[in-house]
Design a protein around this motif. Structure first.
Motif, PDB file in Angstrom:
ATOM      1  N   MET A  53      -6.255 -10.746 -19.999  1.00  0.00           N
ATOM      2  CA  MET A  53      -4.895 -10.384 -19.708  1.00  0.00           C
ATOM      3  C   MET A  53      -3.981 -11.584 -19.901  1.00  0.00           C
ATOM      4  O   MET A  53      -2.812 -11.433 -20.183  1.00  0.00           O
ATOM      5  N   GLY A  54      -4.451 -12.761 -19.698  1.00  0.00           N
ATOM      6  CA  GLY A  54      -3.699 -13.966 -20.016  1.00  0.00           C
ATOM      7  C   GLY A  54      -2.462 -14.163 -19.181  1.00  0.00           C
ATOM      8  O   GLY A  54      -2.488 -14.047 -17.975  1.00  0.00           O
ATOM      9  N   ASP A  55      -1.338 -14.466 -19.861  1.00  0.00           N
ATOM     10  CA  ASP A  55      -0.090 -14.800 -19.195  1.00  0.00           C
ATOM     11  C   ASP A  55       0.770 -13.584 -18.875  1.00  0.00           C
ATOM     12  O   ASP A  55       1.904 -13.735 -18.445  1.00  0.00           O
ATOM     13  N   VAL A  56       0.292 -12.387 -19.087  1.00  0.00           N
ATOM     14  CA  VAL A  56       1.090 -11.197 -18.855  1.00  0.00           C
ATOM     15  C   VAL A  56       1.387 -11.070 -17.367  1.00  0.00           C
ATOM     16  O   VAL A  56       0.484 -11.125 -16.533  1.00  0.00           O
ATOM     17  N   ARG A  57       2.669 -10.954 -17.055  1.00  0.00           N
ATOM     18  CA  ARG A  57       3.084 -10.785 -15.656  1.00  0.00           C
ATOM     19  C   ARG A  57       3.326  -9.315 -15.410  1.00  0.00           C
ATOM     20  O   ARG A  57       3.984  -8.657 -16.200  1.00  0.00           O
ATOM     21  N   LEU A  58       2.817  -8.846 -14.315  1.00  0.00           N
ATOM     22  CA  LEU A  58       3.015  -7.453 -13.956  1.00  0.00           C
ATOM     23  C   LEU A  58       4.127  -7.337 -12.925  1.00  0.00           C
ATOM     24  O   LEU A  58       4.274  -8.191 -12.063  1.00  0.00           O
ATOM     25  N   SER A  59       4.877  -6.267 -13.025  1.00  0.00           N
ATOM     26  CA  SER A  59       5.968  -6.015 -12.091  1.00  0.00           C
ATOM     27  C   SER A  59       5.432  -5.244 -10.883  1.00  0.00           C
ATOM     28  O   SER A  59       4.321  -4.702 -10.917  1.00  0.00           O
ATOM     29  N   PRO A  60       6.225  -5.176  -9.816  1.00  0.00           N
ATOM     30  CA  PRO A  60       5.812  -4.338  -8.691  1.00  0.00           C
ATOM     31  C   PRO A  60       5.538  -2.899  -9.116  1.00  0.00           C
ATOM     32  O   PRO A  60       4.606  -2.270  -8.617  1.00  0.00           O
ATOM     33  N   THR A  61       6.320  -2.393 -10.076  1.00  0.00           N
ATOM     34  CA  THR A  61       6.082  -1.032 -10.563  1.00  0.00           C
ATOM     35  C   THR A  61       4.697  -0.916 -11.195  1.00  0.00           C
ATOM     36  O   THR A  61       4.008   0.091 -11.026  1.00  0.00           O
ATOM     37  N   SER A  62       4.274  -1.950 -11.919  1.00  0.00           N
ATOM     38  CA  SER A  62       2.936  -1.949 -12.500  1.00  0.00           C
ATOM     39  C   SER A  62       1.887  -1.781 -11.409  1.00  0.00           C
ATOM     40  O   SER A  62       0.940  -1.013 -11.548  1.00  0.00           O
ATOM     41  N   TYR A  63       2.077  -2.519 -10.325  1.00  0.00           N
ATOM     42  CA  TYR A  63       1.107  -2.442  -9.229  1.00  0.00           C
ATOM     43  C   TYR A  63       1.175  -1.116  -8.494  1.00  0.00           C
ATOM     44  O   TYR A  63       0.165  -0.635  -7.985  1.00  0.00           O
ATOM     45  N   VAL A  64       2.362  -0.511  -8.454  1.00  0.00           N
ATOM     46  CA  VAL A  64       2.465   0.835  -7.871  1.00  0.00           C
ATOM     47  C   VAL A  64       1.620   1.794  -8.695  1.00  0.00           C
ATOM     48  O   VAL A  64       0.843   2.589  -8.158  1.00  0.00           O
ATOM     49  N   VAL A  65       1.751   1.729 -10.013  1.00  0.00           N
ATOM     50  CA  VAL A  65       0.979   2.612 -10.890  1.00  0.00           C
ATOM     51  C   VAL A  65      -0.520   2.351 -10.711  1.00  0.00           C
ATOM     52  O   VAL A  65      -1.312   3.289 -10.515  1.00  0.00           O
ATOM     53  N   LEU A  66      -0.928   1.093 -10.769  1.00  0.00           N
ATOM     54  CA  LEU A  66      -2.350   0.769 -10.602  1.00  0.00           C
ATOM     55  C   LEU A  66      -2.846   1.209  -9.230  1.00  0.00           C
ATOM     56  O   LEU A  66      -3.925   1.801  -9.111  1.00  0.00           O
ATOM     57  N   GLY A  67      -2.054   0.952  -8.201  1.00  0.00           N
ATOM     58  CA  GLY A  67      -2.454   1.314  -6.848  1.00  0.00           C
ATOM     59  C   GLY A  67      -2.554   2.811  -6.650  1.00  0.00           C
ATOM     60  O   GLY A  67      -3.505   3.301  -6.020  1.00  0.00           O
ATOM     61  N   MET A  68      -1.598   3.559  -7.174  1.00  0.00           N
ATOM     62  CA  MET A  68      -1.644   5.022  -7.020  1.00  0.00           C
ATOM     63  C   MET A  68      -2.864   5.597  -7.731  1.00  0.00           C
ATOM     64  O   MET A  68      -3.528   6.493  -7.199  1.00  0.00           O
ATOM     65  N   ILE A  69      -3.179   5.082  -8.904  1.00  0.00           N
ATOM     66  CA  ILE A  69      -4.364   5.571  -9.620  1.00  0.00           C
ATOM     67  C   ILE A  69      -5.634   5.142  -8.884  1.00  0.00           C
ATOM     68  O   ILE A  69      -6.596   5.909  -8.803  1.00  0.00           O
TER      69      ILE A  69
END
Length: 186
Positions: free
Chosen positions: A1-17
């Motif tokens: 994944m490297g230097d890719v920064r995830l947003s809170p929305t990204s974590y919402v999606v990952l968390g919901m799944i």
């Protein structure tokens, strides 16, 4: 994944799944509306675009129906679970953020009609009482369900925040902010 920064929305999606299992964007939108959406607001269009981006990063796996509506369903990959778990374990240095239109109006109140403040306070009292009723109904409905216990903690925080806001707006409507100040000193 490297230097890719995830947003809170990204974590919402990952968390919901992670909580729900494989999901379509529509299912994510509905689930967010009944859970995280009570305290974390973002455009629902992001729930349709963000899963594709996360799949491109290898954090979600995409499957598309071969016929019919050709719905997209996203599943968490091992890399996605690792990213989510890393985020959950990392410290949170950002201070609590509140984007409250009523508080913004209150800040600029001297530029308007003085009668707007009591009207705003009474409207906010109604809104916070309604939200408290929604949260208390959730506690009543899910409070004894062992599977819901981890999320009930967030609901308790939501209730505390709603009651604090209700105390503030009630004191403002009553013209008795001194009551709040005295209560904080105890």
């Amino acid at each position: 994944m490297g230097d890719v920064r995830l947003s809170p929305t990204s974590y919402v999606v990952l968390g919901m799944i992670a909580l729900r299992g494989p999901s379509t964007p529509y299912e994510l939108k509905r689930a967010v509306g009944r859970s995280v959406g009570y305290f974390w607001h973002f455009p629902h269009a992001q729930l349709y675009s963000e899963p594709d981006r996360l799949a491109g990063l290898g954090l979600l796996e995409l499957t598309v129906e071969e016929s019919g509506r050709r719905r997209k369903t996203y599943s968490l990959t091992d890399a996605g679970r690792t990213a989510l778990q890393g985020w959950l374990a990392s410290p949170t240095h950002e201070h609590f953020q509140m984007r409250d239109i009523a508080e913004l109006k209150l800040f600029f109140n001297e530029a308007g009609d003085p009668e707007n403040v009591p009207a705003l306070a009474h409207d906010q009292i109604t809104q916070h009482e309604e939200r408290i009723a929604v949260y208390e109904a959730m506690v009543e409905r899910f409070g004894d369900d062992p599977h819901a216990q981890p999320r009930m903690i967030t609901l308790e925080l939501g209730l505390e925040m709603e009651h604090a806001a209700l105390r503030f707006w009630s004191a403002l409507a009553d013209g008795d902010l001194d009551r709040l100040r005295k209560a904080r000193r105890r």
